[in-house]
Write an enzyme that holds these catalytic residues in place. Structure first.
Site, PDB file in Angstrom:
ATOM      1  N   GLY A 203       0.815  -1.228   0.000  1.00  0.00           N
ATOM      2  CA  GLY A 203       0.000   0.000   0.000  1.00  0.00           C
ATOM      3  C   GLY A 203       0.837   1.260   0.000  1.00  0.00           C
TER       4      GLY A 203
ATOM      5  N   LYS B 157       3.228 -10.159  -4.211  1.00  0.00           N
ATOM      6  CA  LYS B 157       4.011  -9.040  -3.667  1.00  0.00           C
ATOM      7  C   LYS B 157       5.418  -9.477  -3.250  1.00  0.00           C
ATOM      8  CE  LYS B 157      -0.095  -6.638  -1.985  1.00  0.00           C
ATOM      9  NZ  LYS B 157      -1.060  -6.566  -0.872  1.00  0.00           N
TER      10      LYS B 157
ATOM     11  N   GLY C 284      -6.330  -0.092   0.927  1.00  0.00           N
ATOM     12  CA  GLY C 284      -7.341   0.951   1.094  1.00  0.00           C
ATOM     13  C   GLY C 284      -7.072   2.111   0.148  1.00  0.00           C
TER      14      GLY C 284
HETATM   15  P1  NDP Z   1     -11.985  -1.983  -7.962  1.00  0.00           P
HETATM   16  O1  NDP Z   1     -12.726  -3.193  -8.389  1.00  0.00           O
HETATM   17  O2  NDP Z   1     -12.511  -1.189  -6.828  1.00  0.00           O
HETATM   18  O3  NDP Z   1     -11.846  -0.987  -9.211  1.00  0.00           O
HETATM   19  C1  NDP Z   1     -11.544  -1.436 -10.498  1.00  0.00           C
HETATM   20  C2  NDP Z   1     -11.880  -0.302 -11.454  1.00  0.00           C
HETATM   21  O4  NDP Z   1     -11.500  -0.670 -12.766  1.00  0.00           O
HETATM   22  C3  NDP Z   1     -13.371   0.038 -11.515  1.00  0.00           C
HETATM   23  O5  NDP Z   1     -13.533   1.439 -11.543  1.00  0.00           O
HETATM   24  C4  NDP Z   1     -13.836  -0.574 -12.831  1.00  0.00           C
HETATM   25  O6  NDP Z   1     -14.927   0.113 -13.406  1.00  0.00           O
HETATM   26  C5  NDP Z   1     -12.584  -0.404 -13.666  1.00  0.00           C
HETATM   27  N1  NDP Z   1     -12.465  -1.357 -14.754  1.00  0.00           N
HETATM   28  C6  NDP Z   1     -12.393  -2.698 -14.707  1.00  0.00           C
HETATM   29  N2  NDP Z   1     -12.294  -3.224 -15.947  1.00  0.00           N
HETATM   30  C7  NDP Z   1     -12.311  -2.180 -16.796  1.00  0.00           C
HETATM   31  C8  NDP Z   1     -12.277  -2.057 -18.218  1.00  0.00           C
HETATM   32  N3  NDP Z   1     -12.199  -3.130 -19.010  1.00  0.00           N
HETATM   33  N4  NDP Z   1     -12.316  -0.817 -18.757  1.00  0.00           N
HETATM   34  C9  NDP Z   1     -12.396   0.282 -17.977  1.00  0.00           C
HETATM   35  N5  NDP Z   1     -12.451   0.229 -16.630  1.00  0.00           N
HETATM   36  C10 NDP Z   1     -12.417  -0.994 -16.061  1.00  0.00           C
HETATM   37  O7  NDP Z   1     -10.485  -2.443  -7.678  1.00  0.00           O
HETATM   38  P2  NDP Z   1      -9.395  -1.720  -6.772  1.00  0.00           P
HETATM   39  O8  NDP Z   1      -9.448  -0.275  -7.010  1.00  0.00           O
HETATM   40  O9  NDP Z   1      -9.492  -2.233  -5.390  1.00  0.00           O
HETATM   41  O10 NDP Z   1      -8.061  -2.338  -7.365  1.00  0.00           O
HETATM   42  C11 NDP Z   1      -7.479  -1.865  -8.559  1.00  0.00           C
HETATM   43  C12 NDP Z   1      -6.060  -2.403  -8.671  1.00  0.00           C
HETATM   44  O11 NDP Z   1      -5.282  -1.930  -7.558  1.00  0.00           O
HETATM   45  C13 NDP Z   1      -5.957  -3.925  -8.600  1.00  0.00           C
HETATM   46  O12 NDP Z   1      -4.902  -4.338  -9.416  1.00  0.00           O
HETATM   47  C14 NDP Z   1      -5.636  -4.199  -7.136  1.00  0.00           C
HETATM   48  O13 NDP Z   1      -4.965  -5.414  -6.952  1.00  0.00           O
HETATM   49  C15 NDP Z   1      -4.727  -3.035  -6.845  1.00  0.00           C
HETATM   50  N6  NDP Z   1      -4.605  -2.633  -5.459  1.00  0.00           N
HETATM   51  C16 NDP Z   1      -5.722  -2.498  -4.671  1.00  0.00           C
HETATM   52  C17 NDP Z   1      -5.596  -2.050  -3.381  1.00  0.00           C
HETATM   53  C18 NDP Z   1      -6.774  -1.884  -2.479  1.00  0.00           C
HETATM   54  O14 NDP Z   1      -6.577  -1.574  -1.296  1.00  0.00           O
HETATM   55  N7  NDP Z   1      -7.991  -2.041  -2.964  1.00  0.00           N
HETATM   56  C19 NDP Z   1      -4.284  -1.696  -2.813  1.00  0.00           C
HETATM   57  C20 NDP Z   1      -3.179  -1.870  -3.719  1.00  0.00           C
HETATM   58  C21 NDP Z   1      -3.349  -2.328  -4.992  1.00  0.00           C
HETATM   59  P3  NDP Z   1     -16.347   0.286 -12.634  1.00  0.00           P
HETATM   60  O15 NDP Z   1     -16.071   1.243 -11.526  1.00  0.00           O
HETATM   61  O16 NDP Z   1     -17.266   0.836 -13.628  1.00  0.00           O
HETATM   62  O17 NDP Z   1     -16.676  -1.094 -12.153  1.00  0.00           O
HETATM   63  N1  HSE Z   2      -5.994  -6.932  -1.097  1.00  0.00           N
HETATM   64  C1  HSE Z   2      -4.751  -6.311  -0.826  1.00  0.00           C
HETATM   65  C2  HSE Z   2      -4.468  -6.391   0.667  1.00  0.00           C
HETATM   66  C3  HSE Z   2      -4.803  -4.878  -1.274  1.00  0.00           C
HETATM   67  O1  HSE Z   2      -5.389  -6.705   1.427  1.00  0.00           O
HETATM   68  O2  HSE Z   2      -3.338  -6.183   1.070  1.00  0.00           O
HETATM   69  C4  HSE Z   2      -3.488  -4.144  -1.153  1.00  0.00           C
HETATM   70  O3  HSE Z   2      -2.556  -4.630  -2.051  1.00  0.00           O
END
Ligand code: NDP
Ligand code: HSE
Length: 448
Positions: free
Chosen positions: A134, A205, A318
């Site tokens: 994060g 990771k 987050g």
């Molecule tokens: P979410 O599911 O909350 O968000 C994904 C977003 O991508 C959504 O806005 C979705 O659209 C959009 N999306 C998906 N497919 C497409 C597409 N084909 N075209 C355009 N937009 C698309 O995921 P997160 O934000 O939680 O995670 C995103 C990335 O970050 C992942 O790789 C995750 O592993 C990584 N990550 C997440 C963390 C976390 O704490 N959540 C921390 C660190 C890394 P819509 O909103 O319309 O569904």
């Molecule tokens: N799902 C992941 C976690 C998000 O819980 O650590 C951050 O990479």
């Protein structure tokens, strides 16, 4: 002031967090780096999806290609997730020579080598600070801060969801399913939370950190993974009574050849470094600093041969913590666009040709074993005989007082032993008629 234009794909937890952070601190960042990072577009799947922070519709599009191909977009952020279409998104941008920022550790784990070489080929860069731990700047620290060190040990609590679940199970006796639902509500968990619970997210990771630390790309297939599904309240209680806390730990250790354990002939011939790279629930002494890393917090402990011991701590998941890391990549990408990348340490360049991951069977560790056995004369002797025959030493035994003939827990602490020997011995023990459930084995880390 100079300006670079940004296109983001993904407006979910991380994407909307980044939007919000840019609104809040975009000007501050611009005053620090002398370049304004201007957001042009955010691609999403659907306009009306609820988002942790609202993004005005004027920014939104459902066509990610229009974002990547927009000649006015200088930097592309892939915050969509997954390893399929996300790979195409990143490759498309790199082929256009555009720097890409990603938080997608699953994508890097599966296709990192291909993506980094595409970035090199197209004379651009891939930035991935948000992919591990994060908001903690661990990628930059390993890549730049420790460039003058050989990393001998790295231990990471790198999955916020698992740490949140284990902490609440331990402190509140909360049940697994309920806490997981909370972690999902807070936006910590992956779209498929099995990635968190079964250790795969940590594997992605820890593979990235191990690759940076040891200079060759870790094949995820070689990283041993166990998740936290089988950890019970009973294990937590016995572990705690013995002076330990259970954490899901990623471990990267350079295994030195010793008199007792010389390198295999093949390793000497190939002059391979032996690196343990694994993820599993681990008993950590209460007194160790990693034992007090709780809730969604992550921590990475790094030992370098010059620097000694260092510790990094912060929120591991987050919207806001992750946005902080993404913004730092935007700043780097903007500065690199302005000045070129020649003066910086490259994102990832393989430099150890002969590195290899030590097979898990050859990894040696201590163990906590919990058996469910029938309390009757001879039970302990039969089990001890199997350990003895396998040359596995018992360091302590606990059996809470019960009634003869009833099922009781029987706990063993085991001295250092190779994983293969332990696995075989437990398979035999599990087949004894007095053993009533699958043996639970959790490794113990001494941090020596
Ligand atoms: P979410 O599911 O909350 O968000 C994904 C977003 O991508 C959504 O806005 C979705 O659209 C959009 N999306 C998906 N497919 C497409 C597409 N084909 N075209 C355009 N937009 C698309 O995921 P997160 O934000 O939680 O995670 C995103 C990335 O970050 C992942 O790789 C995750 O592993 C990584 N990550 C997440 C963390 C976390 O704490 N959540 C921390 C660190 C890394 P819509 O909103 O319309 O569904
Ligand atoms: N799902 C992941 C976690 C998000 O819980 O650590 C951050 O990479």
């Amino acid at each position: 002031m100079q300006q670079v234009n940004l296109g983001i794909i993904g407006g979910g937890t991380v994407g909307s967090g980044v939007f919000h952070a840019l609104q809040r601190n975009g000007d501050l960042m611009a005053s620090r780096i002398g370049i304004k990072v201007h957001l042009r577009k955010v691609a999403v799947k659907a306009f009306d999806e609820p988002r942790p922070y609202p993004i005005p519709e004027s920014y939104l599009t459902t066509d990610w290609q229009s974002v990547v191909n927009d000649p006015k977009v200088d930097i592309v952020a892939e915050l969509a997730g997954g390893t399929g279409i996300a790979r195409t998104m990143v490759l498309t941008a790199l082929k256009l020579g555009k720097p890409v920022v990603t938080a997608n550790k699953a994508l890097l784990s599966a296709h990192g080598e291909e993506l980094f070489s595409a970035a090199q080929k197209h004379k651009t860069n891939l930035y991935y600070e948000a992919s591990v731990a994060g908001g903690i700047p661990i990628i930059k620290s390993l890549r730049e801060g420790f460039v003058g060190n050989r990393i001998t040990q790295l231990y990471g609590i790198v999955n916020g969801t698992c740490n949140y679940i284990l902490t609440r199970m331990k402190l509140e006796g909360a049940d697994f399913a309920g806490v997981l639902a909370d972690a999902q509500k807070q936006g910590y968990a992956e779209t498929s939370p099995d990635l968190d619970i079964d250790g795969w997210d940590s594997q992605h990771k820890i593979g990235i950190l191990a690759s940076l630390a040891h200079g060759f790309w870790m094949n995820p297939k070689h990283i041993h993974v166990e998740g936290i599904r089988h950890i019970s309240a009973l294990d937590m209680k016995f572990a705690s009574d013995l002076g330990y806390t259970i954490k899901l730990l990623g471990i990267v250790k350079r295994i030195e050849e010793s008199k007792d354990k010389p390198a295999r002939k093949s390793q000497i011939a190939n002059r391979k470094s032996q690196i343990q790279v694994s993820v599993y629930p681990t008993l950590i002494p209460h007194a160790h600093v990693l034992a007090s890393v709780n809730d969604v917090f992550n921590a990475v402990f790094v030992r370098g041969d010059v620097v000694g011991d260092t510790l990094f701590y912060g929120r591991g998941a987050g919207k806001d913590a992750t946005a902080s890391a993404v913004l730092s990549d935007f700043a780097d990408a903007a500065l690199d666009l302005k000045f070129g990348t020649k003066h910086r340490v490259p994102a990832f360049v393989p430099h150890e040709r002969d590195g290899a991951v030590l097979p898990m069977d050859e990894v040696t560790s201590r163990y906590f074993v919990r058996l469910t056995v029938v309390d009757r004369p001879g039970t302990l002797a039969r089990i001890a005989a199997i350990f003895g025959k396998a040359n596995i030493g018992i360091s302590s035994v606990i059996q809470p007082e019960g009634h003869e003939g009833e099922s009781v827990p029987l706990i063993f602490m085991i001295h250092d032993a190779p994983n293969a020997a332990m696995r075989k011995a437990l398979a035999k023990i599990g087949k004894l008629p007095v053993v009533k459930a699958k043996p639970v084995m959790i490794r113990v880390e001494s941090f020596e």
